[in-house]
Design a protein around this motif. Sequence first.
Motif, short mmCIF file in Angstrom:
data_model
loop_
_atom_site.label_atom_id
_atom_site.label_comp_id
_atom_site.label_asym_id
_atom_site.label_seq_id
_atom_site.Cartn_x
_atom_site.Cartn_y
_atom_site.Cartn_z
N GLU A 133 0.83 -1.21 0.00
CA GLU A 133 0.00 0.00 0.00
C GLU A 133 0.86 1.26 0.00
N LEU A 134 1.94 1.23 0.79
CA LEU A 134 2.81 2.40 0.86
C LEU A 134 3.57 2.61 -0.44
N GLU A 135 3.98 1.52 -1.10
CA GLU A 135 4.64 1.66 -2.40
C GLU A 135 3.68 2.24 -3.42
N GLN A 136 2.41 1.83 -3.35
CA GLN A 136 1.40 2.41 -4.24
C GLN A 136 1.21 3.90 -3.94
N LEU A 137 1.20 4.24 -2.65
CA LEU A 137 1.07 5.63 -2.25
C LEU A 137 2.26 6.44 -2.74
N GLU A 138 3.46 5.88 -2.65
CA GLU A 138 4.66 6.57 -3.11
C GLU A 138 4.55 6.89 -4.60
N ASN A 139 4.09 5.92 -5.38
CA ASN A 139 3.93 6.14 -6.83
C ASN A 139 2.90 7.23 -7.11
N GLU A 140 1.81 7.22 -6.34
CA GLU A 140 0.76 8.20 -6.58
C GLU A 140 1.17 9.60 -6.13
N LEU A 141 1.96 9.68 -5.07
CA LEU A 141 2.48 10.98 -4.65
C LEU A 141 3.42 11.55 -5.71
N SER A 142 4.20 10.69 -6.34
CA SER A 142 5.08 11.13 -7.42
C SER A 142 4.24 11.67 -8.58
#
Length: 224
Positions: A133-142
């Motif tokens: 979930e956090l990796e997905q969040l990281e991609n979306e924040l980018s």
Amino acid sequence: MDSAELLDLLGNANRRRILRLLAQKPCYVTEISEFLGVSPKAVIDHLRKLEEAGLVESRTDDRRRKYFSIAENLRLEVNVSPYEFGTKSAYPASSAVDMTSCRYLSIEVNGTVPENGDDDATDLPELAETLQELEQLENELSLAQRFVQGRLAAIRERIADAIADTNPRLVTELLAALAEDDLETEALSKRVEAPTDVIEDVLAKLESEGVVTRESGGWHLGDL
């Protein structure tokens, strides 16, 4: 351009100083040379590399002087940790980045991560799910950063077009400061780190065009 090549290009302090200067206004070689305190020949070499990379572009005015300006809206991310090292760059072509696929625009904190020494193998499936979930969040924040960067560039371009013969970077910083609060000239000078007389000249021009007005509480934006 490859992110690693871009990192090498920006590793030179004088090239970074050139970009900071060009972010304020277009300049010709002599101006840049005087600003950096290096020879025009060295400046030309730096500009050639920046131009080849697509970061800088040039034009010739009526007096046949060659002006240089920043050509691209670019974001470079560098990630260094015990688990990875990498660079990522993005050239947002416009502010119309599709944000509809983002799932975590409202960030929620679900539980806590165990402290060192408290790890339990039975927690691994839950930790793996949280990691995903956090990796997905990281991609979306980018992606969100690219979206915001594109919008910022578009708005700054519109401001630059609307305010002729005035430093667009300075104008955008002044307007952003006044959008937050009414301020006196001295406070604005400190906020944007520019001399008071320069701020007064810009404010006078903006006032003549109805963009800002001055009252007892200081300068503020005109009626929207």
